[in-house]
Design a protein around this motif. Structure first.
Motif, mmCIF file in Angstrom:
data_model
loop_
_atom_site.group_PDB
_atom_site.id
_atom_site.type_symbol
_atom_site.label_atom_id
_atom_site.label_comp_id
_atom_site.label_asym_id
_atom_site.label_seq_id
_atom_site.Cartn_x
_atom_site.Cartn_y
_atom_site.Cartn_z
ATOM 1 N N LYS A 75 35.476 35.798 41.178
ATOM 2 C CA LYS A 75 35.642 35.059 42.717
ATOM 3 C C LYS A 75 36.576 33.821 42.730
ATOM 4 O O LYS A 75 37.032 33.289 41.909
ATOM 5 N N GLU A 76 37.067 33.741 43.942
ATOM 6 C CA GLU A 76 37.779 32.832 44.337
ATOM 7 C C GLU A 76 37.271 31.331 43.678
ATOM 8 O O GLU A 76 36.168 30.939 43.720
ATOM 9 N N PRO A 77 38.124 30.630 43.274
ATOM 10 C CA PRO A 77 37.817 29.151 42.787
ATOM 11 C C PRO A 77 36.972 28.322 43.678
ATOM 12 O O PRO A 77 37.602 28.141 44.905
ATOM 13 N N GLN A 78 36.189 27.829 43.447
ATOM 14 C CA GLN A 78 35.366 26.894 44.533
ATOM 15 C C GLN A 78 36.062 25.250 44.265
ATOM 16 O O GLN A 78 36.959 25.309 43.475
ATOM 17 N N ALA A 79 35.820 24.584 45.072
ATOM 18 C CA ALA A 79 36.385 23.303 45.273
ATOM 19 C C ALA A 79 36.471 22.555 43.956
ATOM 20 O O ALA A 79 37.741 22.176 43.637
ATOM 21 N N VAL A 80 35.492 22.444 43.309
ATOM 22 C CA VAL A 80 35.461 21.679 42.096
ATOM 23 C C VAL A 80 36.540 22.370 40.994
ATOM 24 O O VAL A 80 36.989 21.586 40.041
ATOM 25 N N ILE A 90 48.275 30.035 35.206
ATOM 26 C CA ILE A 90 47.877 31.108 35.898
ATOM 27 C C ILE A 90 46.569 31.249 36.283
ATOM 28 O O ILE A 90 45.618 31.209 35.479
ATOM 29 N N LEU A 91 46.162 31.788 37.519
ATOM 30 C CA LEU A 91 44.809 31.889 37.988
ATOM 31 C C LEU A 91 44.924 33.491 38.467
ATOM 32 O O LEU A 91 45.731 33.873 39.104
ATOM 33 N N TYR A 92 44.236 34.176 37.679
ATOM 34 C CA TYR A 92 44.072 35.696 37.908
ATOM 35 C C TYR A 92 42.558 36.063 38.220
ATOM 36 O O TYR A 92 41.540 35.935 37.401
ATOM 37 N N THR A 93 42.534 36.133 39.722
ATOM 38 C CA THR A 93 41.058 36.636 40.299
ATOM 39 C C THR A 93 41.116 36.950 41.638
ATOM 40 O O THR A 93 42.253 37.161 42.302
ATOM 41 N N TYR A 94 40.140 37.483 42.228
ATOM 42 C CA TYR A 94 40.047 37.607 43.716
ATOM 43 C C TYR A 94 40.355 36.580 44.322
ATOM 44 O O TYR A 94 39.591 35.124 44.207
ATOM 45 N N LEU A 95 40.925 36.168 45.536
ATOM 46 C CA LEU A 95 41.248 35.018 46.214
ATOM 47 C C LEU A 95 40.865 35.151 47.711
ATOM 48 O O LEU A 95 40.076 34.153 48.110
ATOM 49 N N HIS A 96 41.255 36.185 48.366
ATOM 50 C CA HIS A 96 40.699 36.308 49.864
ATOM 51 C C HIS A 96 41.335 35.421 50.594
ATOM 52 O O HIS A 96 40.459 34.544 51.178
ATOM 53 N N LEU A 97 42.507 34.830 50.597
ATOM 54 C CA LEU A 97 43.213 33.776 51.298
ATOM 55 C C LEU A 97 43.021 33.553 52.728
ATOM 56 O O LEU A 97 42.831 32.434 53.310
ATOM 57 N N ALA A 98 43.266 34.920 53.260
ATOM 58 C CA ALA A 98 43.469 34.710 54.780
ATOM 59 C C ALA A 98 42.551 34.202 55.849
ATOM 60 O O ALA A 98 43.102 33.418 56.663
ATOM 61 N N GLU A 102 41.079 26.362 53.592
ATOM 62 C CA GLU A 102 40.984 25.192 52.855
ATOM 63 C C GLU A 102 41.418 25.751 51.258
ATOM 64 O O GLU A 102 42.001 24.859 50.630
ATOM 65 N N GLN A 103 40.792 26.571 50.747
ATOM 66 C CA GLN A 103 41.217 27.210 49.593
ATOM 67 C C GLN A 103 42.805 27.474 49.580
ATOM 68 O O GLN A 103 43.310 26.912 48.228
ATOM 69 N N CYS A 114 49.204 32.048 41.275
ATOM 70 C CA CYS A 114 47.914 32.538 41.640
ATOM 71 C C CYS A 114 47.888 34.101 42.189
ATOM 72 O O CYS A 114 48.678 34.338 42.974
ATOM 73 N N ILE A 115 47.530 34.834 41.098
ATOM 74 C CA ILE A 115 47.611 36.221 41.394
ATOM 75 C C ILE A 115 46.135 36.741 41.711
ATOM 76 O O ILE A 115 45.107 36.540 41.342
ATOM 77 N N ALA A 116 46.028 37.402 42.908
ATOM 78 C CA ALA A 116 45.054 38.081 43.522
ATOM 79 C C ALA A 116 44.612 39.401 43.115
ATOM 80 O O ALA A 116 45.634 40.202 43.653
ATOM 81 N N TYR A 117 43.770 39.854 42.543
ATOM 82 C CA TYR A 117 43.262 41.120 42.370
ATOM 83 C C TYR A 117 43.461 42.112 43.656
ATOM 84 O O TYR A 117 43.810 43.032 43.624
ATOM 85 N N GLU A 118 43.110 41.452 44.753
ATOM 86 C CA GLU A 118 42.971 42.206 46.091
ATOM 87 C C GLU A 118 44.287 42.800 46.582
ATOM 88 O O GLU A 118 44.235 43.579 47.405
ATOM 89 N N THR A 119 45.392 42.077 46.261
ATOM 90 C CA THR A 119 46.735 42.399 46.757
ATOM 91 C C THR A 119 47.549 43.266 45.662
ATOM 92 O O THR A 119 48.748 43.654 46.069
ATOM 93 N N VAL A 120 47.218 43.528 44.488
ATOM 94 C CA VAL A 120 47.819 44.510 43.596
ATOM 95 C C VAL A 120 47.714 45.866 44.041
ATOM 96 O O VAL A 120 46.784 46.255 44.578
ATOM 97 N N THR A 121 48.862 46.387 43.921
ATOM 98 C CA THR A 121 48.901 47.772 44.648
ATOM 99 C C THR A 121 49.018 48.803 43.322
ATOM 100 O O THR A 121 49.187 48.480 42.228
#
Length: 372
Positions: A75-80, A90-98, A102-103, A114-121
């Motif tokens: 999951k997306e990194p929490q604030a801490v 390198i951060l490799y995870t789900y991000l869902h930034l839109a 804050e994230q 930051c490489i997001a799983y959800e936009t790799v095609t």
């Protein structure tokens, strides 16, 4: 490369970024793998299972983030966690930034890659790293909706499959992609009355050919959506625009016409949700009621079946993790344009156009990050 996996800390998130088997694939190639103690315990992966394949168990997330060149999460990194990221890491995870400014701003500030799983095609235009979790969430959406329909849980008291002499429950699925397809399979399996809405002619034809008379497959219009929502027992939001915030297709006004005790399950909640009244919930407190309608909007649904989800996710994320570790992130992305599409934030810049558009931030083309 030093690759680290921390224990997930999002509410009721039990998945883990690397299984012992995945960790073993990395160590076999000469990479150092760090795993936070008990990171995999909730899926039955014990510390000794990781150590048996050459991974090292460390005591804290701080050590994982402090020592790792690549952090692999779910999951997306929490604030801490975001506060522990550093420039060039390198951060490799789900991000869902839109839907999450804050994230996004924290990741920009970190300078991390930051490489997001959800936009790799992939070659077919699909989202292969999102697909298995969409399959899980689609199937879970019907389970969750069926439970929420029980009277004790605030629902109408409707059994989706009905019984002889009593009509089945009406299920409306908005979106015929991976989530919608899997939700339909489950709802049809329960013998519910299923309607699937979409606007893509190719998708409509595929669904019609697959389900035949088991489901009604209909081109979606606002007027039709309004009528079907009003009549439904369960409405499942399965809409996805890759990288972008989900459109608000069901308005508060439409919601007010729904039957008391009807249920909505918003699988699009990771991208902000497709119901105007949606707000993210957790497995600890999954539902709330607006205008008499039960809302289930858990933002990490697959975490509820963590073992299945973790292994399904690792099956698709591991090959890219190996390439990144073997080649370095920049060369791995140069060699694979589909993986490059996963780059969302680099060097304090947004490299995913839908994210930049939805958040009103400047967009930097991915090619700029891959130069030099």
């Amino acid at each position: 490369m030093i690759v680290g996996t921390p224990k997930e800390i999002k509410n009721h998130e039990y998945r883990v970024g690397l299984t012992p088997e995945s960790a073993g694939e990395l160590t076999a190639r000469g990479h150092e793998v760090l795993v936070e103690t008990n990171a995999g315990r909730d899926i039955g992966a014990l510390n000794e299972d990781y150590e048996a394949v050459g991974a090292k168990i460390v005591g804290t997330a701080e050590e994982i983030f402090g020592r790792s060149e690549m952090v692999v999460k779910v999951k997306e990194p929490q604030a801490v966690e975001r506060a522990m990221l550093r420039e060039g890491q390198i951060l490799y995870t789900y991000l869902h930034l839109a839907p999450d400014p804050e994230q996004t701003h924290d990741l920009i500030k970190s300078g991390a890659v930051c490489i997001a799983y959800e936009t790799v095609t992939d070659n077919s235009g699909g989202l292969p790293l999102l697909k298995p979790m969409s399959q899980v969430a689609g199937r879970m959406s019907v389970q969750a909706g069926a439970a929420a329909l029980e009277k004790a849980h605030g629902g109408r008291g409707v059994l989706l499959g009905g019984v002889p002499g009593v009509a089945p429950g009406k299920v409306v699925i908005i979106g015929g992609g991976v989530v919608g397809f899997n939700a339909a399979q489950m709802a049809i399996g329960l013998h519910a009355d299923v309607t699937i809405l979409d606007r893509n002619p190719v998708t409509l034809e595929r669904l019609e050919n697959h389900f035949e008379s088991s489901a009604k497959v209909i081109y979606s219009t606002n007027a039709l959506l309004e009528r079907l929502v009003m009549e439904a027992d369960l409405v499942i939001g399965a809409v996805l625009i890759p990288g972008a915030a989900a459109p608000k297709l069901v308005t508060r006004e439409m919601l007010s016409t729904m039957q008391e005790g009807a249920v909505i399950v918003d699988v699009a909640i990771d991208q902000g949700g497709c119901f105007e009244t949606s707000k993210a919930t957790t497995h600890a407190d999954p539902t709330y009621v607006v205008d008499g309608v039960v809302h289930y909007c858990v933002a990490n649904m697959p975490g509820g079946v963590a073992r299945t989800s973790t292994y399904a996710l690792n099956n698709v994320t591991l090959p890219h993790a190996l390439r990144i570790a073997d080649k370095g992130w920049k060369q791995a992305l140069r060699d694979d344009r589909h993986l490059a599409n996963g780059l969302n934030v680099w060097n304090g810049l947004i490299t995913c156009e839908p994210v930049s558009r939805d958040l009103g931030l400047d967009y930097t083309p991915i090619d700029n990050a891959l130069k030099g």
